[in-house]
Structures are given as structure tokens and as C-alpha cells.
Scaffold this motif. Sequence first.
Motif, mmCIF file in Angstrom:
data_model
loop_
_atom_site.group_PDB
_atom_site.id
_atom_site.type_symbol
_atom_site.label_atom_id
_atom_site.label_comp_id
_atom_site.label_asym_id
_atom_site.label_seq_id
_atom_site.Cartn_x
_atom_site.Cartn_y
_atom_site.Cartn_z
ATOM 1 N N PHE A 296 0.869 -1.163 0.000
ATOM 2 C CA PHE A 296 0.000 0.000 0.000
ATOM 3 C C PHE A 296 0.911 1.219 0.000
ATOM 4 N N ILE A 301 2.333 -4.533 3.221
ATOM 5 C CA ILE A 301 1.313 -5.082 4.110
ATOM 6 C C ILE A 301 1.531 -6.571 4.311
ATOM 7 N N GLY A 324 -2.715 -4.677 8.422
ATOM 8 C CA GLY A 324 -3.223 -5.366 7.244
ATOM 9 C C GLY A 324 -4.272 -6.416 7.527
ATOM 10 N N THR A 327 -7.235 -5.909 5.253
ATOM 11 C CA THR A 327 -6.765 -6.199 3.898
ATOM 12 C C THR A 327 -6.731 -7.701 3.654
ATOM 13 N N ARG A 330 -10.217 -9.051 3.235
ATOM 14 C CA ARG A 330 -10.760 -8.701 1.915
ATOM 15 C C ARG A 330 -10.165 -9.566 0.811
ATOM 16 N N ASN A 336 -10.198 -7.937 -2.865
ATOM 17 C CA ASN A 336 -8.902 -7.378 -3.236
ATOM 18 C C ASN A 336 -8.116 -8.417 -4.023
#
Length: 596
Positions: A296, A301, A324, A327, A330, A336
Motif C-alpha cells: 500500500f 502489508i 493489514g 486487507t 478482503r 482485493n
Amino acid sequence: MAVNLVNLENVSVSLGTRTLLDQVSLGVGEAERIGVVGLNGAGKSTLLRVLTKEYQPDSGRVTQRGDLRLGHLTQSVNFPDDAIVREIVLGGSFDAEHEWAGDARIRTVLDGLGLNSIGLDAPVAKLSGGERRRVALAALLIKDTDLLVLDEPTNHLDVEGVAWLAEHLKSKRGGLLVVTHDRWFLDAVCTRTWEVTEGRVEQYEGGYAAWVLARAERSRQSAAAEERRQNLMRKELAWLRRGAPARTSKPKFRIEAANALIADVPEPRDTVQLKRLAGTRIGKQVYDAEDVSLRFGDRTILNHITWRIGPGDRFALVGVNGAGKTTLLRLLAEQNEPDSGEVKVGKTVKAAYLSQEVTELPPTLRVLQAVEEVAQRLTVGDRDLTASQLAEMFGFSSARQWTPVGDLSGGERRRLQLLRLLMAGPNVLLLDEPTNDLDIDTLQALEDLLDSWPGTLVVVSHDRYLVERVTDQVWALLGDGALRMLTGGIDEYLERRAAAGAGSGRAGAAEAPRPAVSPAVGDAPTAADQRAAKKELGRLERQISKLEERERKLHDRLAENATDFAKVAELDAELRTLQAEREAAEESWLELSESV
């Protein structure tokens, strides 16, 4: 005789047709640590605003000690748009640029709440809601106050921040009144509990564990108590009694009362059986993350991580804010894509992802309609539940189920969002901070449901109680791009953060939690003594866990050889010896904990 800091006499407050406080009389003493609990909308925040004289009651009287120095953290924080963090936190007391740096007390608060990563010169207008709350909390903690009144102070804090705040408040002088749904925090900090319910404020001695026991005893003795709530509390008590050694540090009469209450409670969840059921529903493959990397901006991350999640796995993800965790969830939810590597998802996976945002629904839709829109019934383990029954489990009474979505509070919308996900019948749950805005009764119902849910579970949460109860493994993102399994759970995570210097300087946050006890009489222990005692506490906790596991296996062998009297006698003698050894270890733990 000590005079209370604040007194309420026959105070009543109504909101529309609802009575929040009905002829309430109570007081807050000089050194009292009080936790305030209750259902969403019961009047907890209103009680705090009345005590601080920010809200005028409809009737009754509120008196405060004349020289009272009071600090109040509300759920909504408003700062001037042109202000910077330094002005809010330090005010006009530290005009010199670096004068604050010489005050260890201030440095500790800034480090503990992670404000160094924000920066004292950061404009308040650019901060997130969670960052603003931390700034407001820091401003209160550095001041000398006689009474701190905190409304949900653990919101927007990670596991490490919650642990640090608990330790800091225990060492801070003055009274404390705190509204929180964080049950570990309640047990760690509070010595009394107030429950706001149906216009009354019921008072109990002790933190969360003592409150659960008192409620269960009251319900057991009351013929009018709801059977469903009795069963929930009994199961909760069973888990408390079987849990960490810290929870055995209750007066003997309370332990005996708890044992009587949980005598007919089923065993804890059968992990092997749930994994078998999950394997039937999902198949062998759930998620395989292979050599995954994600960046990022200029920050890494995830750095070449490989992670496999199988059927029936129950994982918790912990880590510092920004490490993270969301993240990674996701990525699993296929929202993602990694910069490199691959996330393979099993063909039979039906995932439900609960984000931290509340998904909006048509405001005119009724609660029950919103649930039945997804499904009419749900089977959890061996229970077949209707949409209405499940809605009631999540705190929506029969009457409330016909409330328009537009009239729900933020916490109620969060509950409805989670309920709709469950009604879709997923076999994988990806939950990002599921306890946000949920009251304790709803948390108990959620945990009871997840206990018997035969699917794969990945939870991001700062709620240690939820993590310890419904998950089997803790995985940590420590901010270096790696993902590590921690066999010692959250305690190991905090120890690792301390050993690594804790990045943000939160040394105190990594101390293992301990029960609230009176200081030992005599000379104060040295830092070396404290470290040695904590190390020995950890050893005893591991020994007790191993002994408990051996006891469980012996019980299984006794059941297998029930008809062989000679074998039963031999195993029973072995069990008695083992129980004596465990009790001795628990006594040693209790004695040592009082010196820490």
C-alpha cells in the motif's frame, strides 16, 4: 466518613414514551472503579451525562463535591477544525516546543495510545473518527482528575491499546465510571458493576464474571426469569469456570454457587465433531494463500505469506492498527487482488464477509422483513431456528421486529447486518470487528451461536473475550509483512510486541492481564521480582492447562471402561491424584497473582 464525589437522588429521565431512569438514587465514591453495562438504548450514556451534569434530569437532584475535578469522554468528539493534536492534548500548559517531552507521565500516555504515529502537529480535521477519540482520551488521561467518566473508551483501540489502557487506569488515582461492552476490560479494571435495565440501576460487587454469576443466581431464583436467558448465562458460567486460571480467583462460595448452576450444562463445543461437519459441508479445500504479497503505497502489508485455512478452522487475526488485518480478510473475500502470489478458494466455499461499515437497507423495511428477505429458517448445529427466533436471539423482541430499519440505532443496524449474513447460510464467516456496537447480552447470544456453528471462521477483533471463547488459533500480523501463528494466544502477541520494542512505544501494553487484587502488604516488589513472578505465573498457567487436558482424557477413558470395575478404580485413583496436583497449582497461581 468519606463523601461521595457525585450523588443522584430520585433521578428520573424519559425520552418520548420510554423511561430511561426511574427514581434512581446512587453515588460514586472517591476510589471506586465502576463498570456500567446494559442493552443498547437502555440509558447508559444518559446516566453518565446526568452524573456529569451535562444533561438535566426530568426530576430528582444531582450533587457533586464542590472541588470536583471531572473528566468526561463522550461517544461523539467535536474539535475546532483548525486545531492541531498538540493543542487538544496539551492545551496551554506546555508552551515550550519540547517541554512536554520531559514529563514521563505524558510520554507514557502518548506512546500507549499510539499518538506518536499520528504526530502532535497533525491537523485534527484530517484525523479519522477513531484517531479523534484517541486524541480526546489522551487529553483526559494526562490531567489530574478526581473522577474519570468514560463512554466506550476501548472503541477504536486494538488489543494492545486495550491492554495498555487497562493497566494505566488501574494505576491512576481517583474514581472511574466507564461504559463498556469489553468484558475482559471490565474484569481487568472494574471492582463494581452497574446494570442499567428497565429504568433501574442494579448494583453488583466485582467485574464481569461476578456480574454474570449474580445475574444467573437472580434468574435461577426467579420463577418469572426467561428460560432462554438462564441457559445462556449458565453456558457462559461454564465457560468462565473452565477457562483461564484468572477466572478461578473468586471467593469459594461463588465457585460453589457457579458449580451448582452449571451442573447440567453440556460440554464445551466438540471441535472434532464440528470439523467433521464442516468437512462434509465445504470439502477439503477452503483457502490456500500461496506466496502472497501486497503493498500500500511504499508500505509492505503482506510479504510472501503462505496461509492455509481448512474446513472447521476457527482463526483469530490480531495486530496493530494498519498492519493489514482488514486487507487480508478482503483478500479472502475476493474483494482485493494481491500484488503477487495467488489466493485459491475452494469450489464449495460460500463465504459471508462482515465489514466494519454498516450496509444501508431501505429505511421503510421492517426488521423481520429484512431478515426473511434472505431466508425463512436457519439450521445451526442440531438447532432449527426461524428468522423470528434468530432475530430474538440478537436482541430484537417480537415488537421490535416490526420497527422500520430507519428507526434503528447504529448498534441495532450492526446486529441486523450480522443476522442477515447468517441467514444466508454461509459455510465460511469472515468477521471484521463483529463486536463493535453490540451490547453484552447480544455478544453472549452471538458467541453461543458461533460455539455450535460448523463452519470455517476467521475473526478480526480487539475483543479478547470473544477471541478466547470462539476461536482455536490466534494468528498475528506484527507490522513486518509476516503472518505468524501464536500458540500462546493474545498473551504471546503482547509479549512479542514488548520484546520487539512495541514500535509505538507501548511497553505497558504487553503485560499479561491479571485479576484486580488488593496490593500485597509489606515492601513493594522490585521490577526484577515482578518479572520473575510473571514468568512463574506463565509457567503455572501452562502447567494447569496441561493438567486440565490430562483430566479430560482420563474422563474419556473412564467412560470407555465403565463396565470394568477394576480399571475404573485404577483410573479414578489416577484422576484424584491429578486433580490434587491441579488444585495445588491453582492455589500457587492465586497466591502468586496477589503479589504481582
